[in-house]
Design a protein around this motif. Structure first.
Motif, PDB file in Angstrom:
ATOM      1  N   TYR A 199       8.309  -9.457  -5.199  1.00  0.00           N
ATOM      2  CA  TYR A 199       8.861  -8.161  -5.645  1.00  0.00           C
ATOM      3  C   TYR A 199       7.684  -7.082  -5.874  1.00  0.00           C
ATOM      4  N   THR A 200       7.497  -6.105  -5.112  1.00  0.00           N
ATOM      5  CA  THR A 200       6.471  -5.113  -5.459  1.00  0.00           C
ATOM      6  C   THR A 200       7.175  -3.934  -5.513  1.00  0.00           C
ATOM      7  N   TYR A 201       6.764  -3.253  -6.724  1.00  0.00           N
ATOM      8  CA  TYR A 201       7.294  -1.893  -7.143  1.00  0.00           C
ATOM      9  C   TYR A 201       6.194  -0.934  -7.155  1.00  0.00           C
ATOM     10  N   ASN A 202       6.595   0.362  -7.405  1.00  0.00           N
ATOM     11  CA  ASN A 202       5.786   1.602  -7.451  1.00  0.00           C
ATOM     12  C   ASN A 202       4.425   1.431  -6.678  1.00  0.00           C
ATOM     13  N   PRO A 203       4.733   1.317  -5.282  1.00  0.00           N
ATOM     14  CA  PRO A 203       3.427   1.057  -4.433  1.00  0.00           C
ATOM     15  C   PRO A 203       2.448   2.393  -4.187  1.00  0.00           C
ATOM     16  N   ASP A 204       3.287   3.468  -4.495  1.00  0.00           N
ATOM     17  CA  ASP A 204       2.176   4.627  -4.313  1.00  0.00           C
ATOM     18  C   ASP A 204       1.576   5.127  -5.807  1.00  0.00           C
TER      19      ASP A 204
ATOM     20  N   PRO B 161      -7.875   8.166  -8.749  1.00  0.00           N
ATOM     21  CA  PRO B 161      -7.343   9.723  -7.935  1.00  0.00           C
ATOM     22  C   PRO B 161      -7.593   9.533  -6.517  1.00  0.00           C
ATOM     23  N   GLY B 162      -6.285   9.810  -5.786  1.00  0.00           N
ATOM     24  CA  GLY B 162      -6.477   9.845  -4.446  1.00  0.00           C
ATOM     25  C   GLY B 162      -6.796   8.788  -3.532  1.00  0.00           C
ATOM     26  N   SER B 163      -6.671   7.507  -4.219  1.00  0.00           N
ATOM     27  CA  SER B 163      -7.192   6.344  -3.286  1.00  0.00           C
ATOM     28  C   SER B 163      -6.111   6.027  -2.335  1.00  0.00           C
ATOM     29  N   GLU B 164      -6.159   5.740  -1.368  1.00  0.00           N
ATOM     30  CA  GLU B 164      -5.300   5.360  -0.485  1.00  0.00           C
ATOM     31  C   GLU B 164      -4.778   4.034  -0.677  1.00  0.00           C
ATOM     32  N   GLU B 165      -5.661   2.923  -0.860  1.00  0.00           N
ATOM     33  CA  GLU B 165      -5.446   1.474  -1.227  1.00  0.00           C
ATOM     34  C   GLU B 165      -5.345   1.685  -2.873  1.00  0.00           C
ATOM     35  N   PRO B 166      -4.403   0.495  -3.385  1.00  0.00           N
ATOM     36  CA  PRO B 166      -4.375   0.303  -4.758  1.00  0.00           C
ATOM     37  C   PRO B 166      -5.809   0.367  -5.372  1.00  0.00           C
ATOM     38  N   GLN B 167      -6.564   0.821  -5.574  1.00  0.00           N
ATOM     39  CA  GLN B 167      -7.767   0.748  -6.426  1.00  0.00           C
ATOM     40  C   GLN B 167      -7.746   1.248  -7.790  1.00  0.00           C
TER      41      GLN B 167
ATOM     42  N   VAL C 215       5.793 -26.415   8.721  1.00  0.00           N
ATOM     43  CA  VAL C 215       6.594 -25.137   9.022  1.00  0.00           C
ATOM     44  C   VAL C 215       7.070 -24.078   8.032  1.00  0.00           C
ATOM     45  N   SER C 216       6.683 -22.927   8.421  1.00  0.00           N
ATOM     46  CA  SER C 216       6.978 -22.178   7.041  1.00  0.00           C
ATOM     47  C   SER C 216       7.663 -20.909   7.843  1.00  0.00           C
ATOM     48  N   VAL C 217       8.668 -20.242   6.692  1.00  0.00           N
ATOM     49  CA  VAL C 217       9.536 -19.218   7.187  1.00  0.00           C
ATOM     50  C   VAL C 217       9.116 -18.018   6.186  1.00  0.00           C
ATOM     51  N   ALA C 218       8.844 -16.914   6.600  1.00  0.00           N
ATOM     52  CA  ALA C 218       8.637 -15.678   5.758  1.00  0.00           C
ATOM     53  C   ALA C 218       9.709 -14.617   6.212  1.00  0.00           C
ATOM     54  N   ILE C 219      10.592 -14.281   5.012  1.00  0.00           N
ATOM     55  CA  ILE C 219      11.473 -13.301   5.504  1.00  0.00           C
ATOM     56  C   ILE C 219      11.005 -11.880   4.706  1.00  0.00           C
ATOM     57  N   ASN C 220      10.985 -10.643   4.989  1.00  0.00           N
ATOM     58  CA  ASN C 220      10.394  -9.453   4.428  1.00  0.00           C
ATOM     59  C   ASN C 220      11.683  -8.507   4.777  1.00  0.00           C
ATOM     60  N   PRO C 221      12.626  -8.324   4.262  1.00  0.00           N
ATOM     61  CA  PRO C 221      13.782  -7.466   4.602  1.00  0.00           C
ATOM     62  C   PRO C 221      13.340  -6.090   4.393  1.00  0.00           C
ATOM     63  N   ASN C 222      12.397  -5.624   3.346  1.00  0.00           N
ATOM     64  CA  ASN C 222      11.949  -4.194   3.470  1.00  0.00           C
ATOM     65  C   ASN C 222      10.542  -4.447   2.695  1.00  0.00           C
ATOM     66  N   ASP C 223       9.805  -3.254   2.298  1.00  0.00           N
ATOM     67  CA  ASP C 223       8.505  -3.122   1.750  1.00  0.00           C
ATOM     68  C   ASP C 223       8.375  -3.674   0.404  1.00  0.00           C
ATOM     69  N   LYS C 224       9.478  -3.917  -0.415  1.00  0.00           N
ATOM     70  CA  LYS C 224       9.717  -4.359  -1.826  1.00  0.00           C
ATOM     71  C   LYS C 224       9.961  -5.867  -1.930  1.00  0.00           C
TER      72      LYS C 224
ATOM     73  N   ASP D  38       0.564  -9.152 -10.653  1.00  0.00           N
ATOM     74  CA  ASP D  38      -0.656  -8.440 -10.591  1.00  0.00           C
ATOM     75  C   ASP D  38      -0.041  -6.986 -10.902  1.00  0.00           C
ATOM     76  N   GLN D  39      -0.849  -6.197 -11.733  1.00  0.00           N
ATOM     77  CA  GLN D  39      -0.311  -4.935 -12.160  1.00  0.00           C
ATOM     78  C   GLN D  39      -1.662  -4.089 -12.334  1.00  0.00           C
ATOM     79  N   LEU D  40      -1.503  -2.744 -11.441  1.00  0.00           N
ATOM     80  CA  LEU D  40      -2.470  -1.887 -11.646  1.00  0.00           C
ATOM     81  C   LEU D  40      -2.095  -0.768 -12.899  1.00  0.00           C
ATOM     82  N   ILE D  41      -3.252  -0.698 -13.724  1.00  0.00           N
ATOM     83  CA  ILE D  41      -2.905  -0.012 -14.974  1.00  0.00           C
ATOM     84  C   ILE D  41      -3.776   1.258 -14.862  1.00  0.00           C
ATOM     85  N   TRP D  42      -4.555   1.738 -14.109  1.00  0.00           N
ATOM     86  CA  TRP D  42      -5.178   2.920 -13.749  1.00  0.00           C
ATOM     87  C   TRP D  42      -5.646   2.911 -12.380  1.00  0.00           C
ATOM     88  N   ARG D  43      -5.244   4.038 -11.636  1.00  0.00           N
ATOM     89  CA  ARG D  43      -5.529   4.190 -10.180  1.00  0.00           C
ATOM     90  C   ARG D  43      -6.455   5.302 -10.131  1.00  0.00           C
TER      91      ARG D  43
END
Length: 361
Positions: free
Chosen positions: A176-181, A238-244, A120-129, A231-236
């Motif tokens: 913890y997820t930060y700077n999603p955009d 430009p204009g990508s909706e997904e973190p590519q 059995v697993s329980v996942a709690i995601n209080p917000n997007d971060k 996991d860290q994106l170091i260059w995105r």
């Protein structure tokens, strides 16, 4: 490997809202490159398993409080939820998923491909971060093999042994997820504790060397491990909706040295995704993985008079994922494995060159 699966929203089938059903299974063919040719602790491909038609996962999941709480019950695989890095998903070698340290240290490989266990697993995601995950599994996918000394996949050949009475495995993870955009980053910290009985890798109950007495190792209660992932994106792009773009990733994992074959594991690398105009799903990745053999295991080899003592195994992998058309990819791959088996006499370094093709419907 052929995978068949079903996902069903039970609300649409007349039951209550938020209830989902999932089942998947495999039909596996072919020989294990690792077992037949290399003998490494980090399997050359994540699909390697003995020929079989088998059930993998079978569960129901209830979502509560506007998708902030999810409870999953059934036949579960820990490698589908825990110790996952986004960067590791670009590679072929099996260690980037369920790493060599958990595969070697948990009884019969633990609840991971191709053997799941009830849990059995329980996942709690209080917000997007923030996200938190905790699970309890039956701690051994093939306990009948422990006395027979057999292959757990052959002892549980079709994935239908729903064992419930073995010592449990507890896993927990926070993320913890930060700077999603922008330059998005994900940090995870977690660990596990297996409540079973284990044996000392070097000394028996009387404190003597097991290499001399031939007796079993001193009984030890429980087995634990801790890990951190980034996991860290170091260059995105430009204009990508997904973190590519250009990303880096790393995993650090440690376990107790007295009762385990492996007490330290590290992997990390660079990924490049969406870099070619008009080819957003192509990706290039290069990674390095290190599997450290416990000092007590190395000392046992010395006690036994082995010509060399096991110490580590390492891997570099380079691959490119090329999307031929939507749902169809081909992935040329290069791997170099140092000291397969952790420095075993007679085992040479290995070079692996190949390709994986995948078709999804």
């Amino acid at each position: 490997m052929l995978e068949l699966y079903v996902n069903a929203g039970m609300h649409k089938l007349g039951l209550w809202k938020g209830l989902c059903f999932h089942a998947n299974g495999y039909q596996i063919h072919g020989n294990s490159i690792t077992a037949a040719n290399i003998g490494s602790l980090m399997p050359v491909t994540s699909l390697e398993a003995i020929d079989a038609t088998r059930l993998f996962e079978l569960w129901i999941e209830q979502t509560i409080i506007k998708d902030k709480l999810k409870v999953r019950v059934g036949q579960l695989a820990a490698d589908e939820q825990f110790i996952l890095s986004e960067g590791g998903g670009f590679f072929i070698n099996g260690t980037w998923g369920w790493p060599s340290i958990t595969a070697a240290d948990m009884p019969n490989g633990g609840p991971a491909y191709p053997l799941a266990t009830p849990g059995v697993s329980v996942a709690i995601n209080p917000n997007d971060k923030w996200g938190f995950l905790v699970a309890v599994y039956n701690g051994d996918p093939a306990p009948q093999c422990n006395k027979a000394g057999g292959d757990p996949q052959r002892c549980n050949p079709h994935g239908l042994d729903f064992e419930l009475d073995d010592p449990p495995l507890l896993m927990a993870e926070g993320g913890y997820t930060y700077n999603p955009d922008g330059l998005r980053g994900i940090i995870k910290v977690g660990g596990w504790n297996h409540f079973g009985d284990f044996e000392h890798q070097r000394f028996d109950s009387g404190g003597a060397l097991i290499a001399v007495t031939g007796d079993s190792g001193r009984p030890l209660d429980n087995n634990w491990g801790l890990y951190g992932i980034i996991d860290q994106l170091i260059w995105r792009v430009p204009g990508s909706e997904e973190p590519q773009g250009v990303g880096i990733f790393a995993r650090f994992i440690g376990a107790s040295k007295d009762r385990n074959l492996i007490d330290f594991y590290f992997d990390g690398g660079l990924t490049f995704s969406g870099m070619i105009p008009g080819r957003p799903n192509d990706a290039f990745a290069i990674g390095f993985a290190y599997t450290g053999i416990s000092d007590d295991v190395g000392a046992f080899d010395v006690d036994l008079g082995e010509p060399v003592a096991r110490n580590y195994e390492s891997l570099i992998e380079i691959c490119y994922t090329f999307e031929i058309k939507k749902g169809w990819t081909i992935q040329p791959d290069f791997q170099y494995i140092w000291q397969p088996g952790g420095n075993v006499a007679g085992a040479d370094d290995a070079i692996v060159v190949g390709a994986r093709s995948a078709i999804g419907l």
